[in-house]
Scaffold this active site. Sequence first.
Site, PDB file in Angstrom:
ATOM      1  N   GLY A 203     -47.389   7.517  13.119  1.00  0.00           N
ATOM      2  CA  GLY A 203     -47.864   6.140  12.904  1.00  0.00           C
ATOM      3  C   GLY A 203     -48.744   6.027  11.681  1.00  0.00           C
ATOM      4  O   GLY A 203     -48.831   4.961  11.051  1.00  0.00           O
TER       5      GLY A 203
ATOM      6  N   GLU B  79     -46.390   5.543   8.927  1.00  0.00           N
ATOM      7  CA  GLU B  79     -45.794   4.195   9.093  1.00  0.00           C
ATOM      8  C   GLU B  79     -46.781   3.118   8.631  1.00  0.00           C
ATOM      9  O   GLU B  79     -46.389   2.136   8.002  1.00  0.00           O
ATOM     10  CB  GLU B  79     -45.377   3.998  10.553  1.00  0.00           C
ATOM     11  CG  GLU B  79     -44.200   4.878  10.967  1.00  0.00           C
ATOM     12  CD  GLU B  79     -43.902   4.774  12.450  1.00  0.00           C
ATOM     13  OE1 GLU B  79     -42.842   4.222  12.790  1.00  0.00           O
ATOM     14  OE2 GLU B  79     -44.749   5.217  13.254  1.00  0.00           O
TER      15      GLU B  79
ATOM     16  N   ALA C 291     -50.197   7.858  16.045  1.00  0.00           N
ATOM     17  CA  ALA C 291     -50.618   7.189  17.278  1.00  0.00           C
ATOM     18  C   ALA C 291     -51.453   8.167  18.097  1.00  0.00           C
ATOM     19  O   ALA C 291     -51.333   9.377  17.939  1.00  0.00           O
ATOM     20  CB  ALA C 291     -49.385   6.757  18.062  1.00  0.00           C
TER      21      ALA C 291
ATOM     22  N   GLU D 137     -42.607  12.505  15.142  1.00  0.00           N
ATOM     23  CA  GLU D 137     -42.463  11.972  16.505  1.00  0.00           C
ATOM     24  C   GLU D 137     -41.387  12.730  17.303  1.00  0.00           C
ATOM     25  O   GLU D 137     -41.517  12.914  18.511  1.00  0.00           O
ATOM     26  CB  GLU D 137     -42.081  10.484  16.439  1.00  0.00           C
ATOM     27  CG  GLU D 137     -43.224   9.541  16.079  1.00  0.00           C
ATOM     28  CD  GLU D 137     -43.463   9.420  14.590  1.00  0.00           C
ATOM     29  OE1 GLU D 137     -44.196   8.506  14.192  1.00  0.00           O
ATOM     30  OE2 GLU D 137     -42.938  10.251  13.811  1.00  0.00           O
TER      31      GLU D 137
HETATM   32  C1  LIG Z   1     -45.826   4.934  16.822  1.00  0.00           C
HETATM   33  C2  LIG Z   1     -45.616   6.260  16.187  1.00  0.00           C
HETATM   34  O1  LIG Z   1     -44.367   6.155  15.608  1.00  0.00           O
HETATM   35  C3  LIG Z   1     -45.589   7.424  17.086  1.00  0.00           C
HETATM   36  C4  LIG Z   1     -45.378   7.131  18.461  1.00  0.00           C
HETATM   37  C5  LIG Z   1     -46.635   8.435  16.727  1.00  0.00           C
HETATM   38  O2  LIG Z   1     -47.373   8.289  15.817  1.00  0.00           O
HETATM   39  S1  LIG Z   1     -46.667   9.829  17.681  1.00  0.00           S
HETATM   40  C6  LIG Z   1     -47.899  10.856  16.922  1.00  0.00           C
HETATM   41  C7  LIG Z   1     -47.357  11.485  15.690  1.00  0.00           C
HETATM   42  N1  LIG Z   1     -48.338  12.412  15.151  1.00  0.00           N
HETATM   43  C8  LIG Z   1     -48.206  13.728  15.312  1.00  0.00           C
HETATM   44  O3  LIG Z   1     -47.275  14.194  15.889  1.00  0.00           O
HETATM   45  C9  LIG Z   1     -49.296  14.602  14.735  1.00  0.00           C
HETATM   46  C10 LIG Z   1     -49.838  15.470  15.819  1.00  0.00           C
HETATM   47  N2  LIG Z   1     -50.931  16.303  15.336  1.00  0.00           N
HETATM   48  C11 LIG Z   1     -50.684  17.404  14.590  1.00  0.00           C
HETATM   49  O4  LIG Z   1     -49.584  17.745  14.228  1.00  0.00           O
HETATM   50  C12 LIG Z   1     -51.878  18.244  14.243  1.00  0.00           C
HETATM   51  O5  LIG Z   1     -52.865  18.037  15.182  1.00  0.00           O
HETATM   52  C13 LIG Z   1     -52.453  17.913  12.852  1.00  0.00           C
HETATM   53  C14 LIG Z   1     -52.725  16.489  12.718  1.00  0.00           C
HETATM   54  C15 LIG Z   1     -51.466  18.396  11.791  1.00  0.00           C
HETATM   55  C16 LIG Z   1     -53.814  18.712  12.687  1.00  0.00           C
HETATM   56  O6  LIG Z   1     -53.560  20.046  12.980  1.00  0.00           O
HETATM   57  P1  LIG Z   1     -54.809  21.077  13.109  1.00  0.00           P
HETATM   58  O7  LIG Z   1     -54.204  22.402  13.383  1.00  0.00           O
HETATM   59  O8  LIG Z   1     -55.662  20.923  11.957  1.00  0.00           O
HETATM   60  O9  LIG Z   1     -55.658  20.600  14.368  1.00  0.00           O
HETATM   61  P2  LIG Z   1     -55.193  20.476  15.881  1.00  0.00           P
HETATM   62  O10 LIG Z   1     -55.864  21.512  16.677  1.00  0.00           O
HETATM   63  O11 LIG Z   1     -53.737  20.410  15.957  1.00  0.00           O
HETATM   64  O12 LIG Z   1     -55.793  19.051  16.264  1.00  0.00           O
HETATM   65  C17 LIG Z   1     -57.192  18.849  16.328  1.00  0.00           C
HETATM   66  C18 LIG Z   1     -57.485  18.018  17.532  1.00  0.00           C
HETATM   67  O13 LIG Z   1     -56.920  16.710  17.315  1.00  0.00           O
HETATM   68  C19 LIG Z   1     -56.088  16.347  18.399  1.00  0.00           C
HETATM   69  N3  LIG Z   1     -54.991  15.528  17.857  1.00  0.00           N
HETATM   70  C20 LIG Z   1     -54.236  15.790  16.782  1.00  0.00           C
HETATM   71  N4  LIG Z   1     -53.329  14.801  16.567  1.00  0.00           N
HETATM   72  C21 LIG Z   1     -53.526  13.886  17.545  1.00  0.00           C
HETATM   73  C22 LIG Z   1     -52.916  12.643  17.879  1.00  0.00           C
HETATM   74  N5  LIG Z   1     -51.937  12.111  17.139  1.00  0.00           N
HETATM   75  N6  LIG Z   1     -53.365  11.982  18.965  1.00  0.00           N
HETATM   76  C23 LIG Z   1     -54.378  12.497  19.717  1.00  0.00           C
HETATM   77  N7  LIG Z   1     -55.015  13.692  19.460  1.00  0.00           N
HETATM   78  C24 LIG Z   1     -54.580  14.359  18.377  1.00  0.00           C
HETATM   79  C25 LIG Z   1     -55.592  17.693  18.957  1.00  0.00           C
HETATM   80  O14 LIG Z   1     -55.204  17.565  20.282  1.00  0.00           O
HETATM   81  C26 LIG Z   1     -56.849  18.541  18.815  1.00  0.00           C
HETATM   82  O15 LIG Z   1     -57.699  18.207  19.880  1.00  0.00           O
HETATM   83  P3  LIG Z   1     -58.611  19.297  20.526  1.00  0.00           P
HETATM   84  O16 LIG Z   1     -57.741  20.401  20.979  1.00  0.00           O
HETATM   85  O17 LIG Z   1     -59.570  19.741  19.433  1.00  0.00           O
HETATM   86  O18 LIG Z   1     -59.280  18.622  21.653  1.00  0.00           O
END
Ligand SMILES: C[C@H](O)[C@H](C)C(=O)SCCNC(=O)CCNC(=O)[C@H](O)C(C)(C)COP(=O)([O-])OP(=O)([O-])OC[C@H]1O[C@@H](n2cnc3c(N)ncnc32)[C@H](O)[C@@H]1OP(=O)([O-])[O-]
Length: 719
Positions: free
Chosen positions: A100, A103, A61, A123
């Site tokens: 997500g 999912e 998400a 999450e």
């Molecule tokens: C319904 C549902 O159940 C629920 C509720 C959800 O789904 S909740 C969401 C669940 N998803 C997560 O927890 C994954 C979170 N992301 C990460 O773990 C890592 O990012 C990465 C994917 C392993 C990549 O790592 P990276 O080291 O290569 O690059 P980065 O520097 O970290 O990220 C590169 C750029 O992408 C942005 N970014 C990464 N994931 C993002 C996300 N999910 N949403 C928005 N921005 C995101 C981050 O802020 C950065 O921005 P900027 O600083 O360049 O402006």
Amino acid sequence: MAQYARTKGSIALITLTNPPVNALSAAVRKGITEAVARAFKDTRVKAVVLCGENGKFCGGADIREFAKAMSGPPLVPMIHAIEAGEKPVVAAIEEMALGGGLELALGCHYRVAHAKARLGLPEVTLGLLPAAGGTQRLPRLTGIPAALDLITTGRHISAQEALKLGIVDRVTEGNAVEAAVELALSVVGRPLAPRRLSNHATPLPADLDGVFEEVLVQVKRRARGAMAPVACAKAVRAAAELPYSRGLECERELMNTLFTSGQARALQYCFFAQRAAGKWSLPNGARWDNSRPRAVHTAGVIGLGTMGRGIAVCLVKAGISVVAVETEEKQLDSGRRAVRGMLERDAKRRGVTAPLHMITFTLSMQQLRDVDLVIEAVFEDMALKKSVFAELSRVCRPNALLCTNTSGLDVDELASVTDRPPLVVGMHFFAPAHVMKLLEVICGPRSSPETVATAMTLGKRLGKVSVAVGNCPGFVGNRMLKLYLDQAHFLLEEGASPEQVDQALEEFGFALGIFKVADLSGLDIGWRVRKAAGLIGPDVDPKFPSRHRQGRRYCPLPDLLCEQGRLGQKSGRGWYLYDSAGGKEARPDPAISSFLQEYRLRYGISARRITEQEVVERCVFVLANEGFRILEDGMAAAPEDIDMVYVFGYGWPRHRGGPMFHAAQVGLATVLQRLEFYHRQNPDIPHLQPSTLLRRLVGARSPPMQQWKQHIRSINSQL
Ligand SMILES: C[C@H](O)[C@H](C)C(=O)SCCNC(=O)CCNC(=O)[C@H](O)C(C)(C)COP(=O)([O-])OP(=O)([O-])OC[C@H]1O[C@@H](n2cnc3c(N)ncnc32)[C@H](O)[C@@H]1OP(=O)([O-])[O-]
């Protein structure tokens, strides 16, 4: 957005498009919903492949949308439409399927992953739970224990582990999208009902209650007050006991309890703060995105004590050749054995060969003449470090970077004994250096942008969270820690016990209370620092050591313990008692409580009842207060940097965001009022006096953290 194309005549290819990680923003959800409907209606289409732009499937998400009102089609019905569809849908997972994103893939009928892909439901690390059916579909696919592990830890798994768990159907070294199209063509016409996970019964372990009891014990021990892991376990329990639709309701209700919680906001703040910390800037306009780091292929490490060994292991694991230098054969031998042992154990854990050829051990500094960078990790003594830096300046090639692992000495004073102050920078690792994630990069006033860029980038390459900080005594972390420790000592004088203080701080969420931490790192370290700072000396009356030094209140308790040989775990007794020297299990020591009573008697201090609230407020608010001073002094560029130092270096509970975020969440006016209250009670403790910036922010009606910078009037900022 989602692009639509038809390939191989009968396959609809839907590509998620939202750089950098194709997060499921409102626009992407709308795009997917429309594209899937189009594919299902198009009679030429026999099957569908979902993939992501730029070789990335989906990072979940869009976390940036959480602070806004929900808009666009919701995820759950979007995924249901895919699963319920009459045409097979195959997810082509490249690089990542997280949250997500996984999912969404679980709603598809088949999943193909590239060999290098990472999958997971992280999450919980954002204070949430998988709320798009993940807590109900994953257990139906993997069984309860594996689902509980993945959902309560949030850990990422490899494609190979995902294949073993049955989460993906195929893993390919080649192009995953092409492999998915192949698979889609091959399954056209096969029954889909068995591929709809929501139809599956959840495979149950023999002792369901036992499994959950054990996991809840681990979760609660690990969580230290965090709500999300417990809610995750409850949601998975619903998958074991309820039909899919009822389980989904339970998932939604639990998510509602988390989504607006302070903990979720704190953890999402940490997510972005960690990334913001990497975006450093210097007063001269140099920034992370306009300063080129140097390539580092070879490095030297001077001093193979505890820190030097950990640093050498980090460098070798990152693929950098290391020359490790010691002065004595004995130290060199024990250092060599320790480093090789750490590399071999790590390689065994990862199932690879230990890269022992990447490091050479020598007594000769001359062997450093060709390295790109040197990290000095010798004993914390300025004179010794200066002699090492002067020698390095003679031996190393002119453009080699010289870095020091000092935990608080003046980096610029060290630079002044070299022929290259612009190439000198601090790289402050935290013990154990091959484990702790934090790296304070100390920018001296003469450190060049290229040098700072190289140190910050090298930190990321070593798997660290690099935070750029200014050059002042104790830098950011230790400068604040000293005051936090002072408060804890003063509370003992006033009536508290080490156990009481530690319990209050552990209830608050710290991994370990401050007195257990002091025993772990050794009380003699602080003793040496206080001696070096002139706080302890021949003029101190051993019988009646003064409680006022250098114009402020001073607590001689830790000095008295050191004089008794109570150095902590290393001597088997400190603030706590241990079974033996080096013992880890801390037990309250009756000798300490009688020692404290006798101490208060000697100084005429009448012990008073100290509440848990006072312990937490004095210890935690004094951290934030000094954080505000550090921002005013320009020794940190933003509150996020200070918070990341404490989350990754000092065991601050992530679900409380950090000292600065916590102060904002409690309310700056409250923090100000409480500090004023404690300062009135203790006028001889200047650090309880609210900082100017805190007063100014409260005066400006406590603006949000992002606007604090506008209120900072630091003259000589170093960042
Ligand atoms: C319904 C549902 O159940 C629920 C509720 C959800 O789904 S909740 C969401 C669940 N998803 C997560 O927890 C994954 C979170 N992301 C990460 O773990 C890592 O990012 C990465 C994917 C392993 C990549 O790592 P990276 O080291 O290569 O690059 P980065 O520097 O970290 O990220 C590169 C750029 O992408 C942005 N970014 C990464 N994931 C993002 C996300 N999910 N949403 C928005 N921005 C995101 C981050 O802020 C950065 O921005 P900027 O600083 O360049 O402006």
